[in-house]
Scaffold this active site. Structure first.
Site, PDB file in Angstrom:
ATOM      1  N   HIS A   1       0.889  -1.222  -0.050  1.00 17.88           N
ATOM      2  CA  HIS A   1      -0.232   0.041  -0.062  1.00 17.88           C
ATOM      3  C   HIS A   1       0.956   1.376  -0.095  1.00 17.88           C
ATOM      4  CE1 HIS A   1       0.221   1.021   4.482  1.00 17.88           C
ATOM      5  NE2 HIS A   1       0.405  -0.435   4.652  1.00 17.88           N
TER       6      HIS A   1
ATOM      7  N   ASP B   1       6.157   0.691   6.609  1.00 15.76           N
ATOM      8  CA  ASP B   1       4.616   0.505   6.469  1.00 15.76           C
ATOM      9  C   ASP B   1       4.171   1.553   5.586  1.00 15.76           C
ATOM     10  OD1 ASP B   1       2.057  -0.258   6.958  1.00 15.76           O
ATOM     11  OD2 ASP B   1       1.921   0.719   8.778  1.00 15.76           O
TER      12      ASP B   1
ATOM     13  N   GLU C   1      -4.977   1.815   2.468  1.00  9.80           N
ATOM     14  CA  GLU C   1      -4.980   0.811   3.453  1.00  9.80           C
ATOM     15  C   GLU C   1      -4.967   1.165   4.984  1.00  9.80           C
ATOM     16  OE1 GLU C   1      -3.675  -2.184   6.370  1.00  9.80           O
ATOM     17  OE2 GLU C   1      -2.825  -0.187   5.890  1.00  9.80           O
ATOM     18  N   GLU C   2      -4.375   2.608   5.335  1.00 12.29           N
ATOM     19  CA  GLU C   2      -4.190   2.659   6.646  1.00 12.29           C
ATOM     20  C   GLU C   2      -5.561   3.168   7.317  1.00 12.29           C
ATOM     21  OE1 GLU C   2      -2.000   2.032   8.414  1.00 12.29           O
ATOM     22  OE2 GLU C   2      -0.190   1.955   7.201  1.00 12.29           O
TER      23      GLU C   2
ATOM     24  N   HIS D   1       3.647   2.861  12.696  1.00  8.19           N
ATOM     25  CA  HIS D   1       2.759   3.913  12.916  1.00  8.19           C
ATOM     26  C   HIS D   1       3.462   4.994  13.902  1.00  8.19           C
ATOM     27  CE1 HIS D   1      -1.239   1.310  11.989  1.00  8.19           C
ATOM     28  NE2 HIS D   1      -0.168   1.525  11.117  1.00  8.19           N
TER      29      HIS D   1
END
Length: 454
Positions: free
Chosen positions: A277, A289, A323-324, A421
């Site tokens: 993503h 991420d 996605e997040e 995150h």
């Protein structure tokens, strides 16, 4: 009898020959990734030249333009965009928080959870109630919770070897804590960060508000901050907690999935997807991420093209958007695949960081998983021992409804939630070799899927 024996020996010879050819090609794939890999430099560009890429932001659009350009430069057969409307949440000015005991104020690090509402311009200050889970909160009742800030302080289970299991056992308080607290009249929710590391980095992440319930502000507090708050409550039960955040949700914004493909030479209507993503949280560069997954996926197609591999089936690299905080890119991709009557036989996602490869989780029928097992001896020399039932990936999940077999790339999980995150998910935390090993592992699996099908 003689004919039967001859036929059997011929079959064995054919299988051995195929395995030898596969072994040689997989070795070539790793040689190319480790000797001439592009994923590390691409990740440097994505993180350092673009940076944070939260859906709807200018950074997300720059990432769309960048990934389209990279795939076009590689000469893939087709590169195209899929339009998708995405949520547009903005953090605003940096958050503030402190523990208030008498005249003393102890500042603690927090980060608003994605999708949260703001506090009032003056912030929120109230007494605080510490709980470990939702049943404990409900047992307190509205009489004790109303007008307070609820502090969810259940840590990830440190005894879990797979840290994703530990994450799964704790993340409900981040996702639903604000709603559960609001049901009892709370004015705010503070959640312990999703990590076993003790530091001052708050971990953001998405929350979900329930329908018919007041929307109260919610933030993650760093693990050091959570420990300090918990200990302070034991010593001073009447303390108050203050926090201020300035986030807002704007109108949905137009964005895109970015798709590059190499057309199949024998079965072009059968599609194998490999992806990650493109969006990331706004606190850092989104290296693990999921910048890592994006560049590894593009690298899979580059390796095949560089080695002169002409796949039987169509191979696609997909940079999913959102996605997040919404998964709209993954849903859109599956919707379009269904509308276009596309046949996706397999999908591989990398969204667990750029760490040392360990294997692949498989989502499919027992018969489909069984077809993969003969490949284990070919992949084991490269550290890919963990191959079997597991999870696929959030973005490729919607493809399951089309009968697609899902594969989740599994790197070593021990360090992932040190960065997940947080403000420190930056390029400097990436090992070039581990990243390139991951790209090679994904390319090897895609090669086998293409050659042998499911």
């Amino acid at each position: 009898m003689k004919k039967t024996l001859t036929l059997f020996l011929g079959l064995l010879t054919g299988v051995a020959s195929a395995q030898t050819a596969d072994s040689v090609m997989i070795r070539n794939i790793y040689n190319e990734a480790l000797g001439n890999g592009k994923s590390y430099e691409w990740l440097r560009q994505l993180t350092k030249q673009i940076g944070p890429r939260l859906s709807g932001s200018a950074g997300a659009q720059k990432a769309v333009d960048w990934s389209k350009q990279v795939m076009e430069q590689q000469g893939f057969d087709r590169v195209f965009l899929q339009e998708v409307m995405v949520p547009y949440w903005v953090r605003g000015k940096k958050e503030e928080a402190y523990i208030h005991i008498g005249s003393q104020k102890r500042t603690v690090p927090i980060a608003a959870l994605g999708g949260s509402v703001a506090t009032s311009p003056k912030g929120v200050e109230a007494g605080i109630i510490e709980v470990k889970n939702f049943p404990e909160l409900r047992a307190l009742g509205a009489e004790k919770v109303k007008g307070k800030i609820v502090f969810f302080n259940r840590p990830m289970d440190p005894t879990k070897i797979n840290t994703f299991e530990a994450y799964g056992g704790a993340v409900d308080q981040r996702a639903n804590g604000a709603t559960e607290a609001a049901k009892l009249g709370a004015v705010g929710a503070i959640v312990r960060s999703m990590t076993n590391v003790h530091d001052d980095n708050p971990h953001t992440g998405g929350l979900r508000y329930g329908t018919g319930v007041a929307l109260i502000p919610s933030a993650a507090i760093s693990t050091n901050g959570a420990d300090l708050l918990s200990q302070s409550l034991k010593e001073n039960p009447n303390l108050t907690f203050y926090f201020k955040q300035n986030c807002e949700t704007l109108a949905d914004a137009k964005s895109y999935n970015v798709v590059g493909e190499i057309k199949g030479s024998e079965k072009p209507d059968e599609i194998i997807v490999v992806g990650g993503h493109l969006d990331s949280w706004d606190l850092a560069e989104g290296a693990h991420d999921d910048g890592a997954g994006c560049v590894q996926s593009i690298e899979v197609l580059r390796i095949m093209k560089t080695l002169g591999l002409k796949p039987k089936r169509t191979i696609r690299a997909v940079m999913f958007m959102n996605e997040e905080n919404g998964l709209r890119g993954g849903v859109k991709y599956a919707d379009l695949a269904k509308a276009n009557n596309e046949k996706h036989i397999a999908a591989v996602e990398s969204d667990n960081g750029g760490f040392t490869p360990r294997g692949f989780g498989i989502v499919g029928t027992p018969q489909q998983r069984e077809k993969v097992m003969p490949w284990k001896p070919l992949l084991a020399p490269y550290g890919l021992a963990e191959i079997g039932p597991g999870s696929g990936g959030a973005d490729i999940g919607p493809l399951a409804q089309l009968g697609t077999v899902l594969f989740g790339f599994k790197p070593d999980s021990q360090r992932y939630f040190d960065y997940h995150h947080t403000p420190v998910d930056n390029f400097e935390t990436i090992s070039q070799r581990e990243l390139e090993m991951g790209a090679a592992s994904m390319a090897a699996l895609v090669y086998l899927l293409d050659q042998h099908g499911l």
